[in-house]
Write an enzyme that holds these catalytic residues in place. Structure first.
Site, short mmCIF file in Angstrom:
data_model
loop_
_atom_site.label_atom_id
_atom_site.label_comp_id
_atom_site.label_asym_id
_atom_site.label_seq_id
_atom_site.Cartn_x
_atom_site.Cartn_y
_atom_site.Cartn_z
N LYS A 63 -10.56 -2.93 -4.39
CA LYS A 63 -11.28 -1.65 -4.42
C LYS A 63 -10.40 -0.53 -4.94
O LYS A 63 -10.88 0.46 -5.45
CB LYS A 63 -11.63 -1.23 -2.98
CG LYS A 63 -12.67 -2.04 -2.31
CD LYS A 63 -12.70 -1.71 -0.82
CE LYS A 63 -13.70 -2.59 -0.11
NZ LYS A 63 -13.67 -2.49 1.33
N LYS A 115 -4.68 -9.07 -7.33
CA LYS A 115 -5.99 -9.43 -6.77
C LYS A 115 -7.05 -8.38 -7.14
O LYS A 115 -6.71 -7.21 -7.37
CB LYS A 115 -5.90 -9.62 -5.25
CG LYS A 115 -5.66 -8.36 -4.48
CD LYS A 115 -5.91 -8.54 -2.98
CE LYS A 115 -5.82 -7.18 -2.32
NZ LYS A 115 -6.23 -7.09 -0.96
N LYS A 118 0.83 -1.22 0.00
CA LYS A 118 0.00 0.00 0.00
C LYS A 118 0.86 1.26 0.00
O LYS A 118 0.50 2.26 -0.60
CB LYS A 118 -0.92 0.03 1.23
CG LYS A 118 -2.13 -0.87 1.10
CD LYS A 118 -3.13 -0.56 2.21
CE LYS A 118 -4.30 -1.51 2.19
NZ LYS A 118 -5.16 -1.38 3.36
P1 AMP Z 1 -11.51 -5.24 2.55
O1 AMP Z 1 -12.43 -4.78 1.49
O2 AMP Z 1 -10.07 -5.07 2.19
O3 AMP Z 1 -11.88 -4.75 3.91
O4 AMP Z 1 -11.72 -6.81 2.58
C1 AMP Z 1 -12.86 -7.43 3.14
C2 AMP Z 1 -12.75 -8.93 3.02
O5 AMP Z 1 -12.76 -9.32 1.64
C3 AMP Z 1 -11.45 -9.51 3.60
O6 AMP Z 1 -11.76 -10.72 4.24
C4 AMP Z 1 -10.61 -9.74 2.40
O7 AMP Z 1 -9.66 -10.77 2.60
C5 AMP Z 1 -11.64 -10.14 1.36
N1 AMP Z 1 -11.15 -9.86 0.01
C6 AMP Z 1 -10.79 -8.65 -0.49
N2 AMP Z 1 -10.39 -8.75 -1.77
C7 AMP Z 1 -10.49 -10.07 -2.09
C8 AMP Z 1 -10.23 -10.84 -3.29
N3 AMP Z 1 -9.78 -10.26 -4.40
N4 AMP Z 1 -10.47 -12.17 -3.25
C9 AMP Z 1 -10.94 -12.77 -2.14
N5 AMP Z 1 -11.20 -12.11 -0.98
C10 AMP Z 1 -10.99 -10.78 -0.95
#
Ligand code: AMP
Ligand code: TRP
Length: 343
Positions: free
Chosen positions: A208, A205, A121
């Protein structure tokens, strides 16, 4: 979930968090939210909207509360039931920040220096990042352990943060000679949705923060946009192979097959058997149809919740009270263990 964390004899509890920043995408759904819905039927579950984590990078104060409601609406629309699971915003429960401070004094700088997510990041700008972004994994450990969370459903990208949570729990138990006080939380990562990749680049990956909106399918995308994004998804020139071994070296295809398998809840081999020998002209429209079929009802329901923000606020507020009732006594015990003055 039968294996109990070492030395810990307390009850099992599922804890996870999602940041209220940017819009949710298919990776969040398959890696996290879909698992939440399944787990709530068998376990005591706490699902936190981690707004304190979100503010480790700039968030517009005018938008933050609505972003929190947005995640709550997504939880509800996916089927998280507030009568079963606790849903609440992190900033409403003081135990998170308090325990994070105690853990700051347990965790070692060297441990944080190894966190790859911070490096990714921050890039070359680490000196200009907030201290909060660096300390982010310590707050995450506090989130889980303020609830003595034993199992944490997350995507693959959170594996290293979970290891840090375990290290902090183990060091606390050891330093203060309270074996088994904190559980060593286990990540629940397995499953086909654990690592959904960008539709534009099979080595990154789905995220967002990717500047290209074509790289991800958002909860808010309509059917046409979903179909367009899948049509434009990067692929190679080959056809769909018969076996998973043949997906090796074809990351973009492998990702699309993985998405299909996760959405349709069947093993990859079965998907391959169905489409083997076909080109993308057949597979992509089928995937688009499946994605729309699964996401459309969620988007519609989410919009209905968002049209009733008072209802969301009532759910979040009572969730926060329930969460507070669990976490506050645990953190009070931590204060006693550490020997702070009290009357
Ligand atoms: P975040 O949006 O970063 O707060 O992520 C929320 C949840 O979504 C966390 O458990 C992440 O590990 C999961 N997550 C985010 N991006 C991915 C992705 N590309 N594939 C699988 N899980 C994801
Ligand atoms: N770091 C997680 C993410 O970006 C969000 C998170 C914060 C979390 N606290 C948590 C996940 C506690 C699981 C448990 O996805």
């Amino acid at each position: 979930m039968s294996e109990k964390p070492t030395d810990y004899n307390g009850p099992e509890r599922v804890f996870s968090g999602v940041q209220p920043s940017g819009s949710l995408h298919l990776g969040n759904y398959l890696g996290a939210l879909k698992k939440f819905v399944r787990l709530q039927h068998e376990h005591d579950c706490v699902f936190c909207i981690v707004d304190l984590h979100a503010v480790t990078v700039w968030q517009d104060p005018k938008a933050l509360a609505d972003q929190t409601r947005h995640i709550a609406a997504a939880f509800l629309a996916c089927g998280v039931d507030p009568k079963k699971a606790i849903i609440y915003p992190q900033s409403r429960v003081r135990a998170h920040t308090e325990l994070a401070w105690y853990f700051n004094c347990v965790a070692r700088i060297g441990w944080l220096n190894r966190m790859t997510q911070f490096k990714d990041k921050a890039g070359k700008n680490s000196e200009k990042m907030s201290v909060g972004l660096y300390d982010y994994p310590v707050l995450q450990a506090a989130d889980i352990l303020a609830f003595k969370g034993t199992h944490v459903p997350v995507g693959e990208d959170q594996k290293q943060h979970l290891e840090l949570s375990r290290d902090i729990a183990a060091k606390f138990n050891n330093d203060f000679d309270v074996p088994g006080f904190f559980p060593l939380p286990e990540p629940l990562i397995q499953g086909p949705g654990a690592r959904i990749m960008s539709l534009r680049d099979g080595s990154k990956k789905m995220s967002k923060s990717d500047p290209s909106d074509l790289s991800r399918i958002n909860f808010t995308d309509d059917a046409d946009l979903i179909a367009k994004k899948i049509r434009k998804a990067k692929t190679d020139a080959g056809v769909i192979p018969e076996t998973s071994e043949e997906l090796e070296g074809r990351p973009e295809l492998s990702n699309l097959i993985g998405i299909y398998a996760a959405l349709s809840e069947q093993p990859e081999d079965k998907v391959l058997a169905e489409y083997a020998g076909q080109g993308f002209g057949v597979f992509k429209p089928a995937l688009a149809e499946l994605a729309v079929e699964k996401l459309k009802p969620i988007t519609e329901l989410m919009n209905r919740y968002l049209a009733a923000p008072d209802e969301i606020d009532t759910i979040l507020s009572s969730g926060a009270d329930r969460a507070d009732n669990i976490a506050t006594p645990i953190v009070a015990e931590v204060r006693d263990i550490m020997g702070f003055w009290k009357v």
